[in-house]
Write an enzyme that holds these catalytic residues in place. Structure first.
Site, PDB file in Angstrom:
ATOM      1  N   HIS A   1       2.827   3.791   8.184  1.00 36.75           N
ATOM      2  CA  HIS A   1       1.843   3.617   9.266  1.00 36.75           C
ATOM      3  C   HIS A   1       2.265   4.387  10.516  1.00 36.75           C
ATOM      4  CE1 HIS A   1      -0.693   0.735   7.240  1.00 36.75           C
ATOM      5  NE2 HIS A   1       0.356   0.019   6.879  1.00 36.75           N
TER       6      HIS A   1
ATOM      7  N   ILE B   1       8.475 -10.758   8.271  1.00 38.08           N
ATOM      8  CA  ILE B   1       8.535  -9.287   8.209  1.00 38.08           C
ATOM      9  C   ILE B   1       7.416  -8.791   7.274  1.00 38.08           C
ATOM     10  CG2 ILE B   1      10.022  -7.272   7.944  1.00 38.08           C
ATOM     11  CD1 ILE B   1      10.998  -9.321  10.071  1.00 38.08           C
ATOM     12  N   GLU B   2       6.220  -8.868   7.788  1.00 34.28           N
ATOM     13  CA  GLU B   2       5.063  -8.373   7.022  1.00 34.28           C
ATOM     14  C   GLU B   2       4.798  -6.921   7.431  1.00 34.28           C
ATOM     15  OE1 GLU B   2       1.260  -9.905   8.110  1.00 34.28           O
ATOM     16  OE2 GLU B   2       1.937 -10.685  10.012  1.00 34.28           O
ATOM     17  N   SER B   3       3.644  -6.394   7.090  1.00 39.36           N
ATOM     18  CA  SER B   3       3.323  -5.009   7.412  1.00 39.36           C
ATOM     19  C   SER B   3       3.480  -4.778   8.911  1.00 39.36           C
ATOM     20  CB  SER B   3       1.884  -4.706   6.986  1.00 39.36           C
ATOM     21  OG  SER B   3       1.645  -3.333   7.070  1.00 39.36           O
TER      22      SER B   3
ATOM     23  N   CYS C   1      -2.079   4.333 -20.003  1.00 41.31           N
ATOM     24  CA  CYS C   1      -2.051   3.361 -21.104  1.00 41.31           C
ATOM     25  C   CYS C   1      -1.168   2.164 -20.781  1.00 41.31           C
ATOM     26  CB  CYS C   1      -1.638   4.024 -22.414  1.00 41.31           C
ATOM     27  SG  CYS C   1       0.138   4.155 -22.633  1.00 41.31           S
TER      28      CYS C   1
ATOM     29  N   CYS D   1       7.068   9.086 -22.630  1.00 37.43           N
ATOM     30  CA  CYS D   1       5.805   8.588 -22.058  1.00 37.43           C
ATOM     31  C   CYS D   1       4.825   9.758 -21.951  1.00 37.43           C
ATOM     32  CB  CYS D   1       6.079   7.980 -20.691  1.00 37.43           C
ATOM     33  SG  CYS D   1       4.596   7.657 -19.740  1.00 37.43           S
TER      34      CYS D   1
ATOM     35  N   SER E   1       0.805  -1.224   0.000  1.00 34.91           N
ATOM     36  CA  SER E   1       0.000   0.000   0.000  1.00 34.91           C
ATOM     37  C   SER E   1       0.837   1.273   0.000  1.00 34.91           C
ATOM     38  CB  SER E   1      -0.931   0.018   1.214  1.00 34.91           C
ATOM     39  OG  SER E   1      -1.732  -1.128   1.243  1.00 34.91           O
TER      40      SER E   1
HETATM   41  C1  LIG Z   1      -0.358  -6.611   0.418  1.00 32.63           C
HETATM   42  C2  LIG Z   1       0.682  -5.949   1.270  1.00 32.63           C
HETATM   43  C3  LIG Z   1       0.482  -4.654   1.770  1.00 32.63           C
HETATM   44  C4  LIG Z   1       1.438  -4.052   2.583  1.00 32.63           C
HETATM   45  N1  LIG Z   1       1.274  -2.742   2.950  1.00 32.63           N
HETATM   46  C5  LIG Z   1       2.244  -2.133   3.678  1.00 32.63           C
HETATM   47  C6  LIG Z   1       2.154  -0.754   4.001  1.00 32.63           C
HETATM   48  O1  LIG Z   1       1.260  -0.054   3.539  1.00 32.63           O
HETATM   49  N2  LIG Z   1       3.097  -0.210   4.808  1.00 32.63           N
HETATM   50  C7  LIG Z   1       4.119  -0.956   5.332  1.00 32.63           C
HETATM   51  O2  LIG Z   1       4.887  -0.414   6.119  1.00 32.63           O
HETATM   52  N3  LIG Z   1       4.265  -2.251   4.987  1.00 32.63           N
HETATM   53  C8  LIG Z   1       3.370  -2.852   4.169  1.00 32.63           C
HETATM   54  N4  LIG Z   1       3.512  -4.148   3.787  1.00 32.63           N
HETATM   55  C9  LIG Z   1       4.652  -4.894   4.289  1.00 32.63           C
HETATM   56  C10 LIG Z   1       5.902  -4.659   3.483  1.00 32.63           C
HETATM   57  O3  LIG Z   1       5.654  -4.619   2.109  1.00 32.63           O
HETATM   58  C11 LIG Z   1       6.881  -5.778   3.813  1.00 32.63           C
HETATM   59  O4  LIG Z   1       7.023  -5.876   5.208  1.00 32.63           O
HETATM   60  C12 LIG Z   1       8.235  -5.543   3.208  1.00 32.63           C
HETATM   61  O5  LIG Z   1       8.132  -5.266   1.840  1.00 32.63           O
HETATM   62  C13 LIG Z   1       9.094  -6.759   3.422  1.00 32.63           C
HETATM   63  O6  LIG Z   1      10.332  -6.517   2.843  1.00 32.63           O
HETATM   64  P1  LIG Z   1      11.397  -7.662   2.731  1.00 32.63           P
HETATM   65  O7  LIG Z   1      12.623  -7.038   2.211  1.00 32.63           O
HETATM   66  O8  LIG Z   1      11.473  -8.389   4.033  1.00 32.63           O
HETATM   67  O9  LIG Z   1      10.756  -8.724   1.721  1.00 32.63           O
HETATM   68  P2  LIG Z   1      10.694  -8.718   0.128  1.00 32.63           P
HETATM   69  O10 LIG Z   1      10.414  -7.407  -0.443  1.00 32.63           O
HETATM   70  O11 LIG Z   1       9.774  -9.829  -0.249  1.00 32.63           O
HETATM   71  O12 LIG Z   1      12.180  -9.079  -0.272  1.00 32.63           O
HETATM   72  C14 LIG Z   1      12.729 -10.358  -0.144  1.00 32.63           C
HETATM   73  C15 LIG Z   1      13.684 -10.541  -1.303  1.00 32.63           C
HETATM   74  O13 LIG Z   1      14.365 -11.776  -1.146  1.00 32.63           O
HETATM   75  C16 LIG Z   1      14.568 -12.330  -2.428  1.00 32.63           C
HETATM   76  N5  LIG Z   1      14.816 -13.765  -2.299  1.00 32.63           N
HETATM   77  C17 LIG Z   1      13.926 -14.720  -1.917  1.00 32.63           C
HETATM   78  N6  LIG Z   1      14.514 -15.918  -1.936  1.00 32.63           N
HETATM   79  C18 LIG Z   1      15.794 -15.727  -2.323  1.00 32.63           C
HETATM   80  C19 LIG Z   1      16.901 -16.601  -2.536  1.00 32.63           C
HETATM   81  N7  LIG Z   1      16.802 -17.916  -2.376  1.00 32.63           N
HETATM   82  N8  LIG Z   1      18.065 -16.072  -2.946  1.00 32.63           N
HETATM   83  C20 LIG Z   1      18.194 -14.726  -3.134  1.00 32.63           C
HETATM   84  N9  LIG Z   1      17.169 -13.868  -2.964  1.00 32.63           N
HETATM   85  C21 LIG Z   1      15.991 -14.356  -2.543  1.00 32.63           C
HETATM   86  C22 LIG Z   1      13.279 -11.985  -3.158  1.00 32.63           C
HETATM   87  O14 LIG Z   1      13.424 -12.054  -4.575  1.00 32.63           O
HETATM   88  C23 LIG Z   1      12.981 -10.600  -2.649  1.00 32.63           C
HETATM   89  O15 LIG Z   1      13.476  -9.588  -3.488  1.00 32.63           O
HETATM   90  C24 LIG Z   1       2.594  -4.768   2.938  1.00 32.63           C
HETATM   91  C25 LIG Z   1       2.828  -6.051   2.412  1.00 32.63           C
HETATM   92  C26 LIG Z   1       1.891  -6.616   1.555  1.00 32.63           C
HETATM   93  C27 LIG Z   1       2.185  -7.949   0.949  1.00 32.63           C
END
Ligand SMILES: Cc1cc2nc3c(=O)[nH]c(=O)nc-3n(C[C@H](O)[C@H](O)[C@H](O)COP(=O)(O)OP(=O)(O)OC[C@H]3O[C@@H](n4cnc5c(N)ncnc54)[C@H](O)[C@@H]3O)c2cc1C
Length: 491
Positions: free
Chosen positions: A52, A343-345, A444, A407, A48
């Site tokens: 927050h 590590i979700e939202s 587009c 664009c 989103s």
């Molecule tokens: C629907 C939705 C809405 C959200 N809304 C919000 C919001 O409004 N505000 C907020 O603060 N948070 C929000 N979040 C939470 C936020 O997006 C996540 O907490 C954050 O993006 C997590 O980041 P990350 O780096 O841990 O994971 P990711 O962005 O998933 O990164 C993990 C990376 O690891 C890589 N990877 C996986 N396996 C391997 C491997 N074997 N080898 C090498 N690389 C690998 C992947 O390709 C990926 O690039 C939301 C999440 C979702 C899904």
């Protein structure tokens, strides 16, 4: 001899890149391994984009602590990294008297978590603030804000790279071996060596952890679908508009969010799924989103969406367990292997405090010396669309390529495309240009500009037609010429 890094971060999402940037403050050799062809290949590009405030998270949780800290520093962070940030504020709408109790609970949790500025406002005030919105009362959070999640991730990574961090893309980690004083990390027929590993692999963090024997973690992927409504409706709201969260509180429910680029974002849904890569969008999901959004904002058009997409939440609690866990950040069994699980939202909001926490853990193991020449500033790229007519004219006089529009929907010039192509991370795909320069992102969705971009890649940047990639290795846009035989005849 193969290079030995001090630290390898697995995963170049917003969390991995924030950690990389924090590590780049120190005299360390850091590498980021990412299976995608660019940063932001997972959840970090499909969310989103909300900064927050911290009233939705359980009191005393790591989520609450890092979210509140993240919110406080976000504006400064975005100004350092040249990333858009807008403090729109948020209204959580009660649609019945029964919902009002829930607003009070959120208010109380917010106070306990240290969220500033919260208030509960009545129907009249809601109408005054957002004339199109229906509700009997609302929780008003003035410090909630919006940003661009993918631009932030790119900026973290670019700033880390400017300060010496190495990024290895198309490097899917498939095995990890513990040696006496370092790890050997296997990826795509190659390997990388590092003294300490940070596992920031999002939805795959449990799989990475299991590679050195941590089998206790499990990620439960939960998909959220979105619909993007054309920016000509952006006048319908000025703030983020949320329903009160669903009863189980494991997600925030469908909301209506302004974006920093203009379109209105609707969503997300919440579906626990088996396949962690299944980012499909569905008709039932889209219908549910529009129906729920129109309950609060009846004037929202039901048929003016420009695209739909989805992101996957990396939950560490199953649907049966209620789907709501706290962040797990630990190195219990092997102190030189740090796991970030679930590590979700609000992971986007919390990214820098999370990263600082990880660096603190590292500082207990490795002596960290601050780099004297660390530069926290990553200048924002020039965006023609954001300039006045006078500023544009001035710019074009100095650099005529700003006058060549590629664009039409987003007013992106050829110079901006060339600048995006020359990014410090070395990403050369069409998708890389899209996320950096906003080409193909307008109404587009690339209908007009894709051909122009291909012509720039071929003619200006001398990319052979069969070398143009959409995204990952093998995603060639062209594999041959339709009239190749005819061309031979002509010669
Ligand atoms: C629907 C939705 C809405 C959200 N809304 C919000 C919001 O409004 N505000 C907020 O603060 N948070 C929000 N979040 C939470 C936020 O997006 C996540 O907490 C954050 O993006 C997590 O980041 P990350 O780096 O841990 O994971 P990711 O962005 O998933 O990164 C993990 C990376 O690891 C890589 N990877 C996986 N396996 C391997 C491997 N074997 N080898 C090498 N690389 C690998 C992947 O390709 C990926 O690039 C939301 C999440 C979702 C899904």
């Amino acid at each position: 001899m193969t290079e030995l890094f001090n630290i390898a971060v697995i995963g170049a999402g917003v969390v991995g890149c924030a950690i990389a940037r924090e590590l780049s403050r120190y005299n360390l050799k850091t590498v980021v391994l990412e299976k995608g062809s660019d940063v932001c290949s997972g959840a970090s590009k499909a969310n989103s984009g909300v900064v927050h405030a911290g009233f939705n998270n359980a009191v005393g949780s790591l989520k609450a602590k890092f979210c509140v800290q993240g919110n406080e520093i976000f504006e400064h962070l975005c100004s350092e990294l040249g990333v858009p940030y807008k403090r729109t504020g948020k209204l959580v709408i009660a649609q019945s008297e029964g919902d009002v109790k829930e607003l009070e609970n959120l208010f109380e949790a917010g106070l306990k978590n240290g969220v500033k500025g919260l208030s509960i406002v009545d129907r009249k005030t809601v109408k005054m603030m957002e004339p199109g919105v229906e509700g009997v009362a609302a929780l008003y959070s003035p410090n909630s804000a919006i940003t661009s999640p993918y631009l932030l991730t790119i900026a973290y990574a670019e700033n880390a790279a400017m300060n010496g961090v190495k990024f290895k893309f198309n490097s899917e980690v498939t095995g990890i071996e513990r040696k006496k004083s370092y790890f050997k990390i296997y990826h795509d027929g190659d390997y990388t060596q590092a003294e300490l590993v940070v596992n920031a692999a999002g939805c795959y963090a449990d799989k990475i952890a299991s590679m050195i024997g941590y089998t206790e973690y499990k990620i439960y992927p939960c998909r959220g679908e979105y619909v993007l409504v054309d920016k000509r409706w952006s006048h319908l709201i000025t703030r983020m508009i949320y329903h009160v969260p669903p009863k189980d509180k494991s997600v925030l429910g469908v909301h209506i969010t302004p974006t920093v680029e203009g379109p209105i974002l609707l969503g997300p849904t919440a579906d626990f799924i088996e396949d962690r890569d299944d980012t499909s969008t569905t008709m039932p999901g889209i219908n549910q989103i529009i129906e729920e959004a129109r309950k609060i904002l009846p004037s929202l058009p039901s048929h003016d969406s420009i695209t739909a997409f989805s992101g996957i939440r990396a939950k560490n609690k199953s649907k049966e367990e209620g789907g709501l866990g706290d962040y797990i950040i630990e190195n219990r069994r092997d102190s030189y292997f740090i796991n970030l699980i679930g590590i979700e939202s609000p992971g986007l909001t919390a990214s820098t405090p999370l990263a600082k926490h990880v660096v603190e853990m590292i500082s207990e193991l490795i002596k960290l010396n601050l780099k004297e020449d660390f530069n926290p500033i990553r200048p924002a790229p020039i965006r023609l669309a954001e300039l006045s007519h006078e500023q544009r004219a001035e710019l074009i006089k100095k650099e005529p390529l700003y006058g060549e529009i590629v664009c039409r929907c987003e007013h992106v010039s050829k110079k901006e495309v060339l600048d995006a192509y020359n990014n410090i991370l070395g990403v050369k795909t069409l998708s890389g240009l899209k996320y950096r320069a906003r080409v193909m992102m307008g109404r587009c969705q690339g209908g007009f500009c894709t051909a122009k971009i291909i012509s720039i890649l071929q003619n200006d940047l001398k990319t052979p037609y069969n070398g143009i990639l959409l995204k990952n290795p093998g995603s060639y846009l062209f594999t041959g010429k339709v009239r190749e035989e005819d061309e031979k005849d002509v010669k």
